[in-house]
Enzyme design. Structure first.
Site, PDB file in Angstrom:
ATOM      1  N   ASN A   1      34.300  27.819  -2.216  1.00 57.57           N
ATOM      2  CA  ASN A   1      33.231  27.413  -1.308  1.00 57.57           C
ATOM      3  C   ASN A   1      33.742  26.494  -0.210  1.00 57.57           C
ATOM      4  O   ASN A   1      34.942  26.208  -0.091  1.00 57.57           O
ATOM      5  CB  ASN A   1      32.102  26.741  -2.093  1.00 57.57           C
TER       6      ASN A   1
ATOM      7  N   CYS B   1      27.715  36.378   0.151  1.00 58.86           N
ATOM      8  CA  CYS B   1      28.141  35.269  -0.704  1.00 58.86           C
ATOM      9  C   CYS B   1      26.871  34.595  -1.195  1.00 58.86           C
ATOM     10  O   CYS B   1      26.014  35.271  -1.768  1.00 58.86           O
ATOM     11  CB  CYS B   1      29.064  34.318   0.046  1.00 58.86           C
ATOM     12  N   SER B   2      26.715  33.313  -0.963  1.00 55.35           N
ATOM     13  CA  SER B   2      25.474  32.661  -1.369  1.00 55.35           C
ATOM     14  C   SER B   2      24.431  32.751  -0.255  1.00 55.35           C
ATOM     15  O   SER B   2      23.395  33.401  -0.409  1.00 55.35           O
ATOM     16  CB  SER B   2      25.746  31.192  -1.733  1.00 55.35           C
TER      17      SER B   2
ATOM     18  N   GLY C   1      25.305  33.768   2.931  1.00 55.25           N
ATOM     19  CA  GLY C   1      25.658  34.868   3.813  1.00 55.25           C
ATOM     20  C   GLY C   1      26.054  34.454   5.211  1.00 55.25           C
ATOM     21  O   GLY C   1      25.993  35.289   6.129  1.00 55.25           O
TER      22      GLY C   1
ATOM     23  N   ASP D   1      28.977  32.015   5.692  1.00 57.70           N
ATOM     24  CA  ASP D   1      30.323  31.440   5.710  1.00 57.70           C
ATOM     25  C   ASP D   1      31.365  32.481   5.308  1.00 57.70           C
ATOM     26  O   ASP D   1      32.000  33.109   6.147  1.00 57.70           O
ATOM     27  CB  ASP D   1      30.397  30.222   4.785  1.00 57.70           C
ATOM     28  N   ARG D   2      31.553  32.673   3.990  1.00 60.66           N
ATOM     29  CA  ARG D   2      32.527  33.654   3.511  1.00 60.66           C
ATOM     30  C   ARG D   2      32.147  35.070   3.924  1.00 60.66           C
ATOM     31  O   ARG D   2      33.029  35.900   4.220  1.00 60.66           O
ATOM     32  CB  ARG D   2      32.656  33.542   1.990  1.00 60.66           C
TER      33      ARG D   2
END
Length: 829
Positions: free
Chosen positions: A336, A422-423, A425, A427-428
């Protein structure tokens, strides 16, 4: 820099120096940007990294350090305020001199830690209050209370005005759909969006007012078979309403890259949504011919599996492949934002500790005492390698690269569709989707395409730049407080160990992650692009130098493109119109030099790499990005592109020589054309001269024939020229020729024929009784056209009739010149 050298300052009378305000800084005007103002200054400040003295100024945009010797800006000591991550004051006690054992001197230091990998330390004179003034000014201006207090709003757009980013997004959608360019005004384009579609996908304006999802763009690309009502229902099943939408689609196979946030499956992982499942299944369209089986769908979860399961406690989680037709769920295990922030801090400490211009003023070759060229151990080298590995930065970069390459391979080789999340949506997910698009689409590897990619996946789809960079939002300060620390006691820091902790490691981990959302997510993505550029040096139109300058512009907040957390916030703040545009800045920067600019990649070959880049796993071994990671701590070694620089110089010389050659060839061509033109004119003059000579000879023969004919009639011919010469033709033929020759050769004073001479001829008739028996009669008989075999028939012949007509006849030269013997003497035909 040695500490003893600093102790010698006590002999100087600088203790009365006080900080000056902006009104007294007129001498800094030459270094200031547009509307940049000096807030406070400090004189006699030393940059410990390079042991250089100068003037330190805090402006409304940056921390400016100017050398006192050369009066040049020192780049290492000059940093934009928005690029400063944290700063702190420290006091270091110095060892006293042998004769001053009772007196202990100290050194006042100000440490600046930047988001761009630099750690710099300034040393101030004691008892001057300059450090306090600079520290207080940094506290006010590095973290303004309002977004509009940033320098970019004060400066305005200047000459870097911004176009409507929505129009640019729509042009990119049009390119992906294959429907041409989007050329309508901003007031009517929302109506046109309803008709934008192809066989598989369409554009919906359901989010035009940002009511569907506040962090998504105003226009979304969704499957054509899904209605707006179904899109609305599907959004409720995803975190922050970030429903699955299309980011990129293959123009031939129809495979797509889709993005979303995590599904809200609940603690028991058993919640479902028919609308969400139908929307995701619509990504698995049939293959291009429409007759084959439905394509496979991969659901790529960027998080580690345990993190995805842990999110179930807060209502989140991950999909179950049994609920989504022909799907397979894959976890990439990327950490993260907090892990990335701490990893970069460790890497920053590593390059500062083992660099050539470290913040303690010592070279890594002189630190720890056991590392010498003549012998000893290499424990420092081993420690440095271990520290680099412990930072974990290269491992994280490799994870992002490997995940992106895997996604690109599924789309390119299997024609499969991939949904990435991701969580939240942003960043990663953004890293993976944009990097995979860069690998798949050669357009994104050009300047124009790179801009379109960043604006679409990073800006339009709501990467929270304000939170990640720690700058204010439209509602005030971001959730990340600027780290201010002060260490007033210097007793524990000796001169032999001047290194100041930068805040990484255990000190940083003690702070709450929930209160610090700063993270170098975008920096890490640009690092991944630089790694791909290193692996494929001919595949990118831009160079590594462009990526460094681009990243510096983003971190400095000099332009308004990367402010706020979403498209909606940028629209509400008016940043698009009120601030300068980074893309326009680069366009103006490149225009004068064109492809010879340092931002252009000399090795770019679009023909060689006109398809997807699919790096194998073995090639995904990232290294330190020297142009960015090492440019402050190891400036000489950071020039890893030295060969490229030399090639650029040679290329420029070759271009100049080619240009000079072309110029010379053009001049030679012009000279050749001029010579040909002159030769043609000369030839014309020769022809005209020949014609004139021929006409002159013809006229001479005609005149002589006329004269002889007249003389054969017994007339006397008198020639005169300007009254200077006179001759009578009435004697012998020989005399007549001599006279004619004398007139024919008459010249002016310069030896040239006198064309202006007035030549006249006088003809007088002689009475018949006065004609003597003279040899001229023989000439008459030989030349007379009326003469017959019987001899001269005069005066019975026709010529006798002219006797009375020529009495007293006078003619000038022009009249004789116009006289034709054929018409006047022999008669016309």
């Amino acid at each position: 820099m040695t500490m003893e050298g600093v102790g010698s300052w006590d002999a100087l009378e600088w203790t009365k120096i006080e900080p000056v305000s902006g009104s007294a800084s007129h001498d800094m005007a030459e270094f200031l940007l547009e509307v940049e103002e000096v807030i406070v200054q400090g004189h006699g400040v030393v940059l410990v990294n390079t042991n250089e003295a100068g003037t330190l100024s805090v402006t409304n945009f940056r921390l400016l350090f100017v050398s006192e010797v050369s009066r040049d800006i020192i780049e290492l000591g000059t940093i934009p305020l928005a690029t400063i991550e944290k700063f702190s004051k420290h006091v270091v006690k110095l060892p006293s001199a042998p004769r001053q054992s009772d007196k202990t001197s100290s050194r006042r230091l100000l440490q600046i830690i930047g988001k761009d990998m630099r750690i710099i330390v300034f040393s101030f004179r004691p008892r001057t209050k300059q450090r306090r003034a600079v520290f207080n000014a940094l506290g006010r201006y590095t973290k303004p209370a309002r977004l509009w207090d940033l320098y970019t709003f004060i400066c305005g757009p200047s000459k870097f005005g911004n176009d409507n980013p929505k129009l640019r997004l729509m042009n990119e959608y049009c390119r992906l759909l294959g429907v041409g360019s989007f050329h309508v005004s901003s007031s009517t384009f929302e109506d046109v969006l309803f008709s934008m579609s192809n066989d598989w996908w369409r554009i919906t304006t359901l989010n035009s007012s940002y009511t569907l999802c506040a962090t998504y763009p105003f226009a979304l690309m969704v499957p054509k078979c899904i209605s707006d009502e179904e899109v609305l229902h599907a959004s409720t099943f995803r975190a922050r309403c970030r429903l699955p939408v299309i980011s990129w689609c293959h123009p031939e196979t129809g495979a797509v890259l889709a993005r979303s946030s995590q599904p809200l499956v609940g603690l028991m992982m058993n919640l479902r949504s028919n609308a969400d499942e139908k929307l995701v299944a619509a990504f698995c369209t049939q293959t291009a011919d429409g007759k084959g089986p439905r394509r496979k769908l991969y659901i790529a979860d960027a998080r580690p599996r345990k993190n995805a399961l842990a999110n179930g406690a807060m209502g989140g989680g991950s999909e179950s492949s049994s609920n989504y037709s022909q799907s397979e769920v894959v976890f990439f295990g990327i950490d993260n934002i907090h892990a990335m922030r701490e990893s970069l801090a460790r890497l920053r400490d590593y390059v500062d500790t083992y660099g050539a211009t470290s913040s303690d003023g010592m070279s890594s070759f002189l630190r720890n005492g056991g590392w010498t060229w003549g012998g000893g151990n290499l424990s420092s080298m081993s420690a440095s390698v271990s520290t680099l590995g412990d930072s974990g930065w290269l491992i994280h970069v490799q994870s992002v690269l490997a995940g992106s390459a895997w996604i690109a391979a599924r789309v390119a080789l299997e024609s499969a569709s991939v949904l990435v999340h991701c969580s939240d949506g942003w960043d990663r997910t953004t890293q993976l989707v944009s990097l995979a698009s860069l690998l798949l689409d050669p357009y994104y590897r050009t300047f124009k395409g790179f801009q379109a990619l960043v604006e679409k996946d990073w800006l339009a789809f709501g990467h929270p730049f304000s939170d990640r960079m720690g700058i204010p939002t439209i509602s005030g300060n971001s959730t990340t407080p600027l780290e201010l620390s002060r260490q007033v006691s210097g007793g524990n820091i000796s001169a032999s160990s001047i290194r100041i902790p930068s805040g990484s490691g255990s000190l940083a981990s003690s702070s709450s992650h929930a209160q610090n959302n700063c993270s170098p997510i975008f920096l890490q993505w640009v690092d991944c692009v630089a790694q791909l550029l290193r692996m494929y040096p001919c595949a990118f139109e831009f160079s590594s130098a462009f990526l460094v300058d681009f990243l510096d512009c983003v971190l400095s907040c000099r332009f308004g493109n990367f402010l706020c957390n979403s498209e909606k916030e940028r629209q509400q703040s008016g940043a698009t119109d009120a601030c300068g545009c980074l893309w326009m800045y680069f366009f103006n920067l490149h225009s004068p030099e064109g492809s010879s600019h340092v931002h252009y990649n000399l090795f770019y070959d679009p023909v060689k790499h006109d398809g997807p880049l699919l790096p194998p796993a073995a090639a995904l071994a990232p290294t330190i990005w020297p142009q960015f990671h090492l440019r402050w701590a190891c400036p000489k070694e950071a020039g890893a592109g030295e060969l490229e620089s030399q090639l650029r110089i040679l290329t420029k010389k070759y271009a100049d020589m080619t240009k000079a050659k072309e110029t010379g060839e053009m001049r030679a061509k012009d000279l050749k054309m001029s010579m040909e033109s002159l030769a043609a004119e000369l030839q014309k003059e020769k022809q005209a001269n020949s014609s004139a000579l021929a006409m002159a000879r013809r006229a001479g023969r005609e005149s002589l024939a006329i004269k002889r004919a007249i003389q054969s009639l017994g007339c006397k011919v008198h020639l005169s020229s300007n009254g200077n010469h006179a001759a009578d033709f009435g004697s012998t033929l020989l005399e007549t020729r001599e006279v004619l020759n004398s007139f024919r050769g008459e010249t002016d004073a310069g030896g040239q024929p006198d064309e202006k001479a007035d030549f006249s001829v006088t003809i007088s008739a002689i009475e018949d009784s006065m004609v003597p028996d003279h040899p001229i009669n023989e000439v008459c008989e030989s030349l007379c056209p009326f003469r017959t075999r019987e001899g001269c028939r005069w005066p019975d012949a026709g010529c006798a009739q002219l006797g009375s007509q020529f009495v007293g006849l006078k003619a000038n030269f022009d009249a004789f010149d116009r006289l034709s013997i054929y018409d006047r003497y022999f008669g016309s035909e």
